[in-house]
Design an enzyme around this catalytic site. Structure first.
Site, PDB file in Angstrom:
ATOM      1  N   ILE A 107      -2.925  -6.435  12.982  1.00 40.94           N
ATOM      2  CA  ILE A 107      -2.893  -7.903  12.994  1.00 40.94           C
ATOM      3  C   ILE A 107      -1.762  -8.429  12.114  1.00 40.94           C
ATOM      4  CG2 ILE A 107      -4.168 -10.024  12.494  1.00 40.94           C
ATOM      5  CD1 ILE A 107      -5.222  -8.384  14.883  1.00 40.94           C
ATOM      6  N   ASN A 122       5.903   5.352  61.729  1.00 47.72           N
ATOM      7  CA  ASN A 122       4.835   6.094  62.405  1.00 47.72           C
ATOM      8  C   ASN A 122       5.100   7.584  62.264  1.00 47.72           C
ATOM      9  OD1 ASN A 122       3.118   4.042  63.624  1.00 47.72           O
ATOM     10  ND2 ASN A 122       4.916   3.502  64.855  1.00 47.72           N
ATOM     11  N   HIS A 149      15.559  12.447  52.310  1.00 49.15           N
ATOM     12  CA  HIS A 149      15.344  10.998  52.391  1.00 49.15           C
ATOM     13  C   HIS A 149      13.854  10.653  52.335  1.00 49.15           C
ATOM     14  CE1 HIS A 149      19.556  10.271  52.890  1.00 49.15           C
ATOM     15  NE2 HIS A 149      19.621  10.972  54.007  1.00 49.15           N
ATOM     16  N   LYS A 162      11.166 -15.017  15.068  1.00 55.04           N
ATOM     17  CA  LYS A 162      11.356 -16.431  15.379  1.00 55.04           C
ATOM     18  C   LYS A 162      12.432 -17.043  14.483  1.00 55.04           C
ATOM     19  CE  LYS A 162       9.081 -20.922  15.638  1.00 55.04           C
ATOM     20  NZ  LYS A 162       7.810 -21.682  15.697  1.00 55.04           N
ATOM     21  N   GLY A 168       0.750  -1.234   0.000  1.00 55.35           N
ATOM     22  CA  GLY A 168       0.000   0.000   0.000  1.00 55.35           C
ATOM     23  C   GLY A 168       0.785   1.292   0.000  1.00 55.35           C
TER      24      GLY A 168
END
Length: 525
Positions: free
Chosen positions: A124, A427, A277, A135, A32
């Site tokens: 796709i 805490n 820190h 592969k 295309g």
């Protein structure tokens, strides 16, 4: 005849690639729009349908999904029966496959897009070609990134067989498809499971942004990755910040800058946050941002030295000069040193002045972090996922539990302290007054010790101030609540939820201190 298959959505540098391959004697097969672009660049092209003897169909959904294409890609050249099968069906082999994919990521993040349009932008044929070539990379060179075109041409010119080069291209190809599929998967999950943040399986697409000098410590290697999840597009934060000046960012720089930026972004009024820190050691909000800066440093000037300074306002020349020249409140002489300054913007003159403070000062420009994000944290062998903690004082009700109700200014102080304590490691205790953090205690195994540290930092200024705790007080009498009352605190904000909540109420009533429950805990581990 050597053959190359080229099918591209992004046609960057296509002409150079096509001419280079043609010069090396390759016959080029294309599809295309790619074929049209190559022809316009003077490259001889054979269109795919001339190979397949079958036209494109289904609006372009089917064009390369054909044995004449995939047979030529997947055939192993070292297996005689593979080559015999190709010969029997008149199929030629492909030596190079160059493919990139429909811009699905860009399409679904560009704004409103219909579900149908999103589906049509799922590639796709492209992933199928890429996976097939990757592969069979022993025989086929697969390229998915236009930045690799020069290396590909150089490799082909050398006429040498480099297994590592082939494997690297194959890895990049599979990674490219994996990231693409991750975006499709994330998008489809959100389309079909609105509101559910936790899918049965989760893939996080990460992209290397930089290799760091070292990790948390010099003996640890490290790198920084950007998260390419769809949910983080335009989300802001330190990961997408622009660095205008200074040394390269370190592992710890990213952590500290993130903590500072997340904290300062919570505030609507002009605010300065100083972090050391990952803990905010100074926070102040003022209409005069210069004053806010001075007060934030004053909260703990020892900790602020060598820390990170963050603002939620543009840094102009006056503020930049104040940052550059400000002396430590501890001695009035030592010029304050910072690792990083981060803000949402800089004036031209402001940036120029700030750059003059130090060659190493990292100057970052960041966008406000998004809300409703998924927060991930690694543990050995797995990950914890949770919603980000986005609650602000406007989102909750401060419920009066004591006999004495907090006055308007006291409640305002309690809300400010509560917003600050959210960003302190548990805490956590914060003491604040008049939109200014006076002291904080963080990271202690017991809440009483965090409280004592906060009071030690606040000093005499704690009298008449508000105190916020990130979680409930397990004990009141002869413990944290009573010590806070005895130290002159006028209002305490905590989540509530302890089996001894009534003790906290009774203690505050005994000392005439206001106690409000938020119903919201802010643990930060």
């Amino acid at each position: 005849m050597k053959q190359a298959l080229i099918s591209l959505s992004d046609k960057t540098d296509l002409a150079n690639l096509g001419n280079g391959l043609q010069r090396l004697g390759f016959s080029i097969i294309s599809t295309g729009g790619t074929a049209s672009s190559l022809e316009a660049a003077g490259v001889d092209v054979t269109k795919v349908e001339e190979i397949t003897h079958f036209p494109e169909m289904l609006d372009g959904r089917v064009k390369t999904l054909h044995p004449s294409i995939h047979g030529g890609i997947l055939a192993r050249r070292d297996l005689k029966h593979h080559l015999e099968a190709l010969n029997e069906h008149g199929i030629g082999t492909f030596d190079v496959v160059v493919v990139n994919l429909y811009p699905f990521y860009d399409k679904v993040t560009s704004g409103a897009i219909s579900f149908e349009d999103g589906i049509e932008n799922i590639d796709i044929g492209g992933p199928t070609l890429i996976r097939a070539a990757a592969k069979n990379h022993k025989d086929v060179l697969v390229v998915v990134d236009h930045k690799d075109y020069p290396a590909l041409l150089k490799y082909l010119e050398g006429k040498q067989d480099d297994k590592d080069f082939r494997r690297m291209l194959a890895w990049k190809a599979f990674q490219h498809v994996a990231s693409y599929d991750s975006a499709v998967s994330e998008w489809l999950w959100k389309q079909s499971n609105k509101g559910d943040m936790f899918p049965p399986s989760l893939t996080v697409p990460l992209s290397l942004k930089s290799t760091l000098r070292y990790g948390e410590n010099p003996h640890q290697k490290a790198a920084f990755y950007g998260d390419k999840s769809l949910s983080l597009v335009n989300a802001g934060g330190i990961a997408t910040a622009v660095q205008h000046h200074g040394k390269e960012m370190s592992y710890n720089n990213y952590l500290d800058a993130d903590a500072a930026w997340n904290c300062v972004s919570e505030f609507e009024s002009p605010t300065c946050v100083v972090v050391k820190h990952t803990n905010p050691c100074g926070v102040a909000s003022r209409q005069d941002i210069l004053e806010a800066y001075r007060l934030a440093v004053k909260a703990d000037p020892v900790s602020a030295f060598g820390g990170i300074v963050a603002f939620n306002t543009t840094i102009d020349e006056d503020l930049a000069r104040e940052i550059r020249e400000f002396r430590s409140p501890t001695d009035g002489e030592t010029r304050m040193f910072y690792e990083i300054v981060v803000a949402p913007g800089y004036t031209e003159k402001g940036l120029e002045v700030l750059k003059g403070k130090s060659k190493t000062l990292r100057i970052l420009e960041a966008r406000r972090s998004g809300k409703g994000m998924l927060s991930l944290r690694q543990v050995n062998g797995g990950w914890l996922a949770q919603e980000s903690d986005d609650r602000t004082p406007e989102d909750i009700t401060f419920t009066k539990m004591s006999e004495r109700a907090p006055e308007g200014s006291e409640l305002s102080d309690a809300k400010f302290a509560w917003l600050c304590v959210k960003h302190v490691k548990s805490n956590a205790i914060v003491i604040a007054k008049n939109n200014c953090m006076l002291g904080m205690g963080s990271g202690q195994p017991n809440r009483l010790e965090s409280l004592r540290i906060a009071f030690r930092k606040a000093g005499e200024e704690a009298k008449g101030a508000a105190l916020a705790s990130d979680a409930f007080f397990p004990f009141a009498w002869n413990d944290a609540v009573e010590e806070a009352c005895q130290s002159g605190i006028t209002v305490i904000a905590e989540p509530g939820g302890s089996i001894r909540d009534q003790d906290a109420v009774d203690c505050c009533n005994e000392y005439g201190v206001s106690l409000v429950f938020t119903g919201v805990r802010h643990f930060r581990h």
